[in-house]
Scaffold this motif. Sequence first.
Motif, short mmCIF file in Angstrom:
data_model
loop_
_atom_site.label_atom_id
_atom_site.label_comp_id
_atom_site.label_asym_id
_atom_site.label_seq_id
_atom_site.Cartn_x
_atom_site.Cartn_y
_atom_site.Cartn_z
N GLU A 100 11.25 32.40 53.96
CA GLU A 100 10.65 33.61 54.52
C GLU A 100 11.60 34.36 55.45
OE1 GLU A 100 6.76 33.49 56.17
OE2 GLU A 100 5.98 32.09 54.68
N THR A 101 12.58 33.69 56.02
CA THR A 101 13.53 34.36 56.91
C THR A 101 14.99 34.11 56.52
OG1 THR A 101 13.48 32.46 58.43
CG2 THR A 101 11.96 34.29 58.88
N SER A 102 15.21 33.19 55.59
CA SER A 102 16.56 32.90 55.12
C SER A 102 16.47 32.11 53.83
CB SER A 102 17.34 32.10 56.17
OG SER A 102 16.75 30.82 56.34
N TYR A 103 17.61 31.89 53.19
CA TYR A 103 17.68 31.01 52.03
C TYR A 103 18.18 29.64 52.47
CZ TYR A 103 16.83 34.89 48.88
OH TYR A 103 16.26 35.94 48.23
N GLY A 104 17.52 28.61 51.97
CA GLY A 104 17.96 27.26 52.26
C GLY A 104 19.24 26.92 51.53
N GLU A 105 19.79 25.78 51.87
CA GLU A 105 21.00 25.30 51.22
C GLU A 105 20.74 25.14 49.72
OE1 GLU A 105 25.03 23.91 51.46
OE2 GLU A 105 23.72 24.73 53.03
N PRO A 106 21.60 25.70 48.86
CA PRO A 106 21.38 25.54 47.42
C PRO A 106 21.45 24.07 46.99
CG PRO A 106 22.98 27.27 47.87
CD PRO A 106 22.76 26.53 49.16
N SER A 107 20.62 23.72 46.02
CA SER A 107 20.66 22.38 45.45
C SER A 107 20.71 22.50 43.93
CB SER A 107 19.43 21.57 45.88
OG SER A 107 18.23 22.17 45.45
N ARG A 108 21.32 21.51 43.32
CA ARG A 108 21.51 21.52 41.86
C ARG A 108 20.22 21.05 41.20
NH1 ARG A 108 23.66 18.02 37.84
NH2 ARG A 108 25.07 19.04 36.36
N TRP A 109 19.64 21.93 40.38
CA TRP A 109 18.37 21.61 39.71
C TRP A 109 18.57 21.13 38.27
CZ3 TRP A 109 13.14 24.28 40.87
CH2 TRP A 109 12.88 24.21 42.24
N GLY A 110 19.80 20.83 37.92
CA GLY A 110 20.01 20.24 36.61
C GLY A 110 21.10 20.93 35.82
N TRP A 111 21.70 20.18 34.90
CA TRP A 111 22.62 20.74 33.92
C TRP A 111 21.82 21.04 32.68
CZ3 TRP A 111 24.07 19.79 28.93
CH2 TRP A 111 25.16 20.54 28.45
N LEU A 112 21.72 22.32 32.32
CA LEU A 112 20.86 22.76 31.22
C LEU A 112 21.63 23.19 29.99
CD1 LEU A 112 18.45 25.01 33.36
CD2 LEU A 112 18.31 22.53 32.96
N GLY A 113 22.89 23.49 30.16
CA GLY A 113 23.64 24.08 29.06
C GLY A 113 23.35 25.56 28.88
N PHE A 114 22.63 26.14 29.85
CA PHE A 114 22.32 27.57 29.77
C PHE A 114 23.53 28.38 30.22
CE2 PHE A 114 17.38 27.45 30.13
CZ PHE A 114 17.34 26.65 29.00
N LYS A 115 23.73 29.52 29.56
CA LYS A 115 24.92 30.32 29.81
C LYS A 115 24.57 31.78 30.07
CE LYS A 115 27.60 27.78 26.29
NZ LYS A 115 28.43 27.97 25.06
N TYR A 116 25.45 32.40 30.84
CA TYR A 116 25.51 33.86 30.89
C TYR A 116 26.87 34.25 30.32
CZ TYR A 116 26.00 38.60 32.76
OH TYR A 116 26.21 39.95 32.89
N ALA A 117 26.86 34.68 29.07
CA ALA A 117 28.07 35.12 28.38
C ALA A 117 27.70 36.37 27.60
CB ALA A 117 28.61 34.02 27.47
N PRO A 118 27.58 37.52 28.28
CA PRO A 118 27.01 38.72 27.67
C PRO A 118 27.79 39.25 26.48
CG PRO A 118 28.01 39.24 29.79
CD PRO A 118 27.99 37.77 29.68
N TYR A 119 29.10 39.02 26.44
CA TYR A 119 29.89 39.50 25.31
C TYR A 119 29.63 38.67 24.05
CZ TYR A 119 32.43 42.04 28.93
OH TYR A 119 32.76 42.87 29.97
N ASP A 120 29.10 37.47 24.24
CA ASP A 120 28.90 36.56 23.11
C ASP A 120 27.44 36.32 22.78
OD1 ASP A 120 31.72 36.20 22.95
OD2 ASP A 120 31.59 34.78 24.62
N GLY A 121 26.50 37.03 23.45
CA GLY A 121 25.09 36.93 23.10
C GLY A 121 24.31 35.86 23.81
N TRP A 122 24.88 35.26 24.86
CA TRP A 122 24.15 34.27 25.66
C TRP A 122 23.60 34.98 26.89
CZ3 TRP A 122 23.71 29.21 23.93
CH2 TRP A 122 24.55 28.85 22.89
N TYR A 123 22.27 34.91 27.07
CA TYR A 123 21.65 35.70 28.15
C TYR A 123 20.46 34.93 28.71
CZ TYR A 123 20.47 40.11 30.51
OH TYR A 123 20.25 41.08 31.44
N PRO A 124 20.49 34.54 29.99
CA PRO A 124 19.37 33.79 30.58
C PRO A 124 18.33 34.74 31.19
CG PRO A 124 21.21 33.81 32.11
CD PRO A 124 21.64 34.60 30.91
N LEU A 125 17.08 34.34 31.12
CA LEU A 125 15.96 35.07 31.72
C LEU A 125 15.18 34.12 32.62
CD1 LEU A 125 14.68 36.94 28.53
CD2 LEU A 125 16.06 37.93 30.37
N CYS A 126 14.40 34.68 33.54
CA CYS A 126 13.61 33.87 34.47
C CYS A 126 12.19 34.39 34.50
CB CYS A 126 14.24 33.93 35.86
SG CYS A 126 13.39 32.96 37.12
#
Length: 505
Positions: free
Chosen positions: A370-396
Amino acid sequence: MTNCLIYDNCSIGHDSEGGGVYNNYSLINNCIVFGNISTGEYSKGGGIYNNRGLIRNSTICGNHAKQGGGLYNSNAGLIANSIIWNNSPDNTYGLYDEYISYSCVEGISKANGNISSDPLFVFDSGDMLFWDYHLRDDSPCIDAGDPYEYYKDGSLPPGKGTERNDMGAYGGPGNCEFPEIVLPKTVLGVVTEYGDAWGAQNQGIPPFGSPDRRGWLGFRFSPSEGWDVLKGDADRSGLDDLIQITQYGDAWVSVSLETTNLEPERWGWLGFQYVETVYNGWIPLAGDVNGDEACDLIQVTEYGDAWVALSTGSSYEEPSRWGWLGYRFNRAESGINGAIPLAGDANGDGLCDLIQITEYTDAWVALSTETSYGEPSRWGWLGFKYAPYDGWYPLCGDVNADGLDDLIQITPTGDPWVSLSVGTYYQEPERWGWLSFYYNEAQGYYPLLGDVNSDGKEDLIQITPSGDQWVAMSLGDAFDTPEQWGWLGFTFSRENGYLPFFLEY
């Protein structure tokens, strides 16, 4: 069944029957049957299949099947004082007019007190949206039902005119206890290179409504020049607004009404930017970070920190630094993975968190406090990519209606993978079907998330270069077979500045 809403149901199969009601032998009284679907090549009775009872003072609208979009095979039952309208591709099939009296039915012969005039519902944009079936004051259905005293309206309002029966669910002797319909409204839209916005209202069933021009906003989508358009409920009205981030660092907001967008107003100079680079860039995001139901703006910088400008409902406050996260935004190059932050409520506490998809294909989450972002933590290795030139695009988005925003991977092979959030990590990704949905900047394919049928689950929408759109409904554990939801002429083009969006109301 009395004073009931029967909506958003589906019967699935090659020859499915009765999307809303199957084999009715009873009384359907003061009910609204809408937005139900029977799918399949030989489907029958989107709203009601095989009516053998009495349908009285009910409204049957916006249902769909191959035959009998509204009703199929209802000759053994009677229909009185009702409205059957805007079902597709037809309102009734195998139904003789003599079984219907004092009703408003599209295309019916004018006998037995029946009419075929437009019922003029309160919300009538030409597409007969389903979320308000009250009658307008000039509706021909007012005082047009059976004149016999037994059928008089029980209450004024919701009945209108005199005590004589009003056709539809809000008239007749049982209208006193009928509940209000309060449902989300959605719009599929696009911002064009000319600075105007167009929108197509959503009925919850195919197709989308005819496009209407929502106004000239002067908003631009031009990544090469640093102009970006975001969406979110900035003014706490319950409707998603359009937000322009300019190359000069200020933010403009065009408040959304149901059928139009108001003239944009400058909500402040924030210094927020959209800058693409091969390495680290700047990316603005939108979401409610402090839980006050107003959409705030978040800036992830090339230095890896995050700044937030809170919305007051009429302007943005001066940005404050919410922490150094080490998050990166870069588009990289063809054959090389990029990195992108996403905004979403990963743990279901009503606050917008920041999710990082890294070049190493794992996901990190920084929770909002509510007033800041907490320390980031790793929520897993998913193999998900952001590679827009190659057609890989993540959504939330929340694809299974559990209140947690999940991750969806759009792949160059056309199949989406989903990693569900459990609130503390992302589950192992699962393949949710082959849809032939793509992200392709050169050709103009653009995938969107949006809850098109108001069931709480985000569905996938594919914008195509030919200007039509396809929808794959989320079933909670897979995406359903895609359907074409009409041709709108809406396209996506980074080069020419066309950006589609999905507004939720």
